[in-house]
Design a protein around this motif. Sequence first.
Motif, short mmCIF file in Angstrom:
data_model
loop_
_atom_site.label_atom_id
_atom_site.label_comp_id
_atom_site.label_asym_id
_atom_site.label_seq_id
_atom_site.Cartn_x
_atom_site.Cartn_y
_atom_site.Cartn_z
N GLU A 42 -5.79 2.53 7.64
CA GLU A 42 -6.52 1.62 7.34
C GLU A 42 -6.43 1.78 5.71
OE1 GLU A 42 -10.85 1.78 7.68
OE2 GLU A 42 -10.92 1.59 9.69
N ALA A 43 -6.34 2.42 5.20
CA ALA A 43 -5.53 2.42 3.84
C ALA A 43 -4.26 1.92 3.56
CB ALA A 43 -5.63 4.08 3.13
N VAL A 44 -3.49 1.87 4.29
CA VAL A 44 -1.95 1.21 3.77
C VAL A 44 -2.23 -0.17 3.97
CG1 VAL A 44 0.59 1.07 5.19
CG2 VAL A 44 -0.20 3.61 4.90
N ALA A 45 -2.80 -0.80 5.08
CA ALA A 45 -3.41 -2.44 5.12
C ALA A 45 -3.98 -2.74 3.72
CB ALA A 45 -4.50 -1.84 6.62
N ALA A 46 -4.74 -1.67 3.54
CA ALA A 46 -5.41 -2.11 2.61
C ALA A 46 -4.32 -2.28 1.61
CB ALA A 46 -6.97 -1.59 2.08
N VAL A 47 -4.41 -1.10 0.72
CA VAL A 47 -3.34 -1.50 -0.47
C VAL A 47 -2.43 -2.27 -0.03
CG1 VAL A 47 -2.01 0.26 -1.60
CG2 VAL A 47 -3.05 1.44 -1.18
N ARG A 48 -2.12 -2.86 0.98
CA ARG A 48 -0.64 -3.76 1.08
C ARG A 48 -1.20 -5.50 0.41
NH1 ARG A 48 2.71 -1.86 6.05
NH2 ARG A 48 4.06 -0.08 5.04
N ARG A 49 -2.62 -5.25 1.04
CA ARG A 49 -3.33 -6.38 0.85
C ARG A 49 -3.76 -6.35 -0.09
NH1 ARG A 49 -6.90 -5.46 4.45
NH2 ARG A 49 -8.92 -4.71 3.35
N ARG A 51 -3.08 -4.67 -3.29
CA ARG A 51 -2.87 -4.26 -4.32
C ARG A 51 -3.11 -3.75 -5.71
NH1 ARG A 51 2.59 -6.23 -3.79
NH2 ARG A 51 3.67 -7.56 -1.76
N PRO A 52 -3.64 -2.65 -5.40
CA PRO A 52 -4.16 -1.86 -6.05
C PRO A 52 -3.81 -1.11 -7.30
CG PRO A 52 -4.33 0.09 -4.72
CD PRO A 52 -3.73 -1.92 -4.25
N ASP A 53 -4.25 -1.16 -8.42
CA ASP A 53 -3.77 -0.14 -9.44
C ASP A 53 -3.63 1.13 -9.14
OD1 ASP A 53 -3.39 -2.22 -11.67
OD2 ASP A 53 -5.60 -2.12 -11.72
N VAL A 54 -4.35 2.38 -8.79
CA VAL A 54 -4.56 3.30 -8.24
C VAL A 54 -5.73 3.61 -6.93
CG1 VAL A 54 -5.42 5.64 -8.55
CG2 VAL A 54 -4.57 3.98 -10.91
N ARG A 72 3.69 5.76 2.98
CA ARG A 72 4.28 4.37 3.38
C ARG A 72 3.51 3.04 2.28
NH1 ARG A 72 2.81 3.03 9.80
NH2 ARG A 72 3.46 5.55 10.73
N ILE A 73 2.70 4.01 1.16
CA ILE A 73 2.66 3.08 0.76
C ILE A 73 3.17 3.33 -0.88
CG2 ILE A 73 0.79 2.57 -1.04
CD1 ILE A 73 -1.62 3.85 0.32
N LEU A 74 4.04 3.86 -1.22
CA LEU A 74 5.01 4.36 -2.49
C LEU A 74 6.27 3.93 -1.73
CD1 LEU A 74 3.38 7.78 -3.93
CD2 LEU A 74 2.99 4.75 -4.22
N GLY A 75 6.46 3.59 -0.22
CA GLY A 75 7.77 3.16 -0.36
C GLY A 75 7.88 1.49 0.01
N SER A 76 6.24 0.85 0.26
CA SER A 76 6.23 -0.09 0.40
C SER A 76 6.72 -1.19 -1.05
CB SER A 76 4.97 -0.75 0.40
OG SER A 76 4.24 -0.09 1.66
N GLU A 77 8.06 -2.38 -0.19
CA GLU A 77 8.13 -3.09 -1.49
C GLU A 77 6.94 -4.00 -2.06
OE1 GLU A 77 10.92 -6.95 -1.57
OE2 GLU A 77 10.84 -6.24 0.27
N GLY A 78 7.25 -4.24 -3.13
CA GLY A 78 6.30 -4.84 -4.09
C GLY A 78 4.79 -3.47 -4.61
N LEU A 79 4.84 -2.05 -4.24
CA LEU A 79 3.82 -1.72 -4.91
C LEU A 79 4.48 -0.80 -5.31
CD1 LEU A 79 1.93 -0.80 -0.79
CD2 LEU A 79 1.58 -2.37 -3.21
N GLN A 80 5.38 -0.59 -6.48
CA GLN A 80 6.66 0.35 -7.17
C GLN A 80 4.83 0.50 -8.74
OE1 GLN A 80 7.58 -2.34 -5.84
NE2 GLN A 80 9.59 -2.08 -4.51
N GLY A 81 4.69 -0.55 -8.36
CA GLY A 81 3.61 0.11 -9.82
C GLY A 81 2.14 0.71 -9.09
N THR A 82 1.74 0.89 -8.37
CA THR A 82 0.21 1.85 -7.98
C THR A 82 0.72 2.85 -7.74
OG1 THR A 82 0.09 -0.34 -5.82
CG2 THR A 82 -0.61 2.34 -5.49
N ARG A 83 -0.23 3.67 -8.04
CA ARG A 83 -0.24 5.26 -8.04
C ARG A 83 -1.03 6.05 -7.20
NH1 ARG A 83 3.58 4.27 -10.20
NH2 ARG A 83 3.81 4.71 -12.76
N VAL A 84 -1.03 7.27 -6.57
CA VAL A 84 -1.95 7.76 -5.26
C VAL A 84 -2.07 9.04 -5.94
CG1 VAL A 84 -1.99 8.14 -3.35
CG2 VAL A 84 -0.45 6.37 -3.48
#
Length: 232
Positions: A42-49, A51-54, A72-84
């Motif tokens: 659910e987290a991966v899907a939510a982040v991809r949907r 695109r939060p900062d953190v 998976r999140i940090l390897g996703s295209e377009g999420l390079q600016g997201t921090r975990v």
Amino acid sequence: MTAATPLRVVIADDQALVRTGFKMILAADGIQVAAEAADGAEAVAAVRRTRPDVVLMDIRMPQMDGIEATRRILGSEGLQGTRVIILTTYDLDHYVYAALTSGASGFLLKDVSPEHLVAALRLAQSGDALLAPTITRRLIERFAKHDEPQAIAPHRDLSTLTPRELEVLRLLATGLSNAELASRLHLSQTTIKSHVGRVLSKLDLRDRVQAVVFAYETGLIAPGGDASKVNG
């Protein structure tokens, strides 16, 4: 980050009360919770949907744990600016080291104070400071052994750094803040921030936490290393 563009966060934890408590704390400080998730998938899907900062990411969750979700999140295209930021119950959980080598920007204990939680999120978003440096360093010193997977060290060449940048990386890896680095090297904090930025850029590292892990994994700093012994 301005009032017009509030910090946006996804909270991933399998305990509804934990998510609710964190959401209340963040809302009180003007931080927007873009989504909640009860497991890693659910987290991966939510982040991809959204695109939060953190992302505040629990480790032990059903279906998919927080480590795999982080990868998976940090390897996703377009999420390079997201921090975990990893949430854990124990400050010396070996899962946390695995999460850091997967690209997480730090970790927090679940009993974190509201003030520290908010500050950590803002620091992670800016990439300007290492989260809980003494605890993070203790964790890395315990688990950065030669038999650990070399998840960050390959494909990065220390020879690209100038002598000053190498000195900054060594000191940074011992847990020093920008202010402490500036005092130690007799430089302004602005200059230190520029050096840190160039180190991260040259080594293709996301943030200071990855720089610390990289320094241990390459042997630049040995477990138990002391900043007082690093003179460049």
